[in-house]
Design an enzyme around this catalytic site. Sequence first.
Site, PDB file in Angstrom:
ATOM      1  N   ASP A 175      -0.029  -0.613 -11.243  1.00  0.00           N
ATOM      2  CA  ASP A 175      -1.208  -1.481 -11.168  1.00  0.00           C
ATOM      3  C   ASP A 175      -2.216  -1.175 -12.264  1.00  0.00           C
ATOM      4  O   ASP A 175      -3.082  -2.010 -12.569  1.00  0.00           O
ATOM      5  CB  ASP A 175      -1.914  -1.315  -9.815  1.00  0.00           C
ATOM      6  CG  ASP A 175      -1.060  -1.776  -8.662  1.00  0.00           C
ATOM      7  OD1 ASP A 175      -0.448  -2.852  -8.767  1.00  0.00           O
ATOM      8  OD2 ASP A 175      -0.990  -1.061  -7.646  1.00  0.00           O
ATOM      9  N   ASP A 223      -5.711 -13.210  -8.886  1.00  0.00           N
ATOM     10  CA  ASP A 223      -6.999 -12.531  -9.123  1.00  0.00           C
ATOM     11  C   ASP A 223      -7.959 -13.373  -9.963  1.00  0.00           C
ATOM     12  O   ASP A 223      -8.655 -12.849 -10.824  1.00  0.00           O
ATOM     13  CB  ASP A 223      -6.783 -11.185  -9.825  1.00  0.00           C
ATOM     14  CG  ASP A 223      -5.990 -10.222  -8.972  1.00  0.00           C
ATOM     15  OD1 ASP A 223      -6.046 -10.342  -7.738  1.00  0.00           O
ATOM     16  OD2 ASP A 223      -5.301  -9.354  -9.526  1.00  0.00           O
TER      17      ASP A 223
END
Length: 587
Positions: free
Chosen positions: A525, A301
């Site tokens: 998450d 990411d």
Amino acid sequence: MNLTRLSGRRRVLALAGASALVAGGLVTLPGTAAQAAVQCDVAYTTSDWPGGFTANITIKNLGDPVNGWTLGWTFPNSSQRVQQGWSATYTQSGSQVTARDAGYNGNLATGASTSIGFNGAWSGSNPKPTSFTLNGVTCNGGGGPTDPPTDPPTDPPTDPPTDPPPGPGRVNNPYLGAQGYVNPEWKAKAESVAGGNRVSNNPTAVWIDRIAAINGTPDSSSNGAMGVRDHLDEALDQGADYVQFVIYNLPGRDCSALASNGELKPDELPRYKSEYIDPIAAIQGDAKYRDLRIINIVEIDSLPNLVTNTSGQPGGTAMCDTVKANGAYVNGVGYALAKLGAIPNVYNYVDAAHHGWIGWDSNFNPTADILKTAATASGSTVNNVHGFIVNTANYSALREPYVKITDSVQGTTVRQSDWIDWNQYVDELTFAQAFRTRLASIGFDPNIGMLIDTSRNGWGGAARPTGPGPMTNVNDYVNGGRVDRRFHTGNWCNQSGAGLGERPTAAPEPGIDAYVWVKPPGESDGSSELIDNDEGKGFDRMCDPTYTGNERNGNNMSGALPNAPISGAWFAAQFQQLMQNAYPPLS
């Protein structure tokens, strides 16, 4: 959350403690009377191979506390050179070398020690330095006693050298024919859920998502008590061939989301280098682990955000603008690749997003280009990249058996459907293979391998389609046949209905080194609501099941499960659903 291999040698642990110094033939030389405030002890050990060596140095302060230090020495052989160091700043002029503290290790209390090291080169011979200075004061020598022994040995030594022989070197695919490390902390969590023992012996990655995790965080809800060295030791005990780590702590981390924001501010690249990457490299470079294949998943990411989430892009953020402008991501990744890639049994796989993020023409090539820029930043080269990974901690389907990108309905391409939205890809396998081809075309090794994280992209269970959708229009056809049941490909947090995907498998398809479980199934998450914590974990509305979306997910519902803990923490309800919806199904 949205290769010709380098040669080199591992680092070995420096000797530490007075008994080790005496046993190694090293002596303490106190400073002169005029410099009595500084007294010091230095242990210098090397692991040599033809033309190169790894040196480890332990500095022990025997005098008054030191606030900032500079170590100096002279190489006996003019060919000896420092090539790459850690935990200090190195300069060399001729045979003279200085190593200045890295900031975080500059303060040495009386009796305190710190360890530094470097990789070097030599020709002819590689003798150890005979004298060291700390802040100008002479310490002990590094090559044995300063006075010759009174009784020279009459016989040559019969003991074998203490340094282990060089490791086996890199292989093309570190997963092939290899046993993976099973993290006992994740295994225990998995087996705490009914039926978890069906999958608990699968290898998963260990996430090093903050500085404290390097040594272990026993009081953390999202990291375990085991640190990097603990996991490596356990891997040896298991007889594992490979172990997987996630390197994940860039300054301004995950600039487009909040649930996984990290501890380092966007201007703290020096801390990232000295307090995070350097200590990890020192541990992974220990000669004790030279027969382990250490696989690093490098900074998920991160780099794709510089293409898709800066100013001018839908939902672009100020944080992404900052880390793009100051080079924190590019230089941080480059530094990590250079430091870790110098260890000959380390395999670096760089995160390359997923098809639902960069599968469009406008993102595909620019992302490959930024990956190349990072791979050649901060002293790195493309040879420090063994491969790339896609779908890390994501949910994109491995294959879409009933929807192909070439399909059309009544003369209209499925690319016009709301779900595909002009993307060039519908699944991770075809995307990974195509992206590999692009990366090789811009200078990466043609033999690079791809990994696909299949830990949560199975999409099985009762909702899984068994055939194509109706041919009434492209939306009905795509939505009726796609196995990925998310509201939008941009949804990434604790997705309801997801299942375990393919189990970890080596070389399953051409160009694919392995299907892997990098995101340990059952680890959250992000939290469904704001939860105060001291682990650098924020709250992102994409993890809120009531959230109606934003520009980046087409203003769709988030699709997140309720009652989720902070990112990385154990989420038993999600793990139970992942097993229920596994595809292939669990027996």
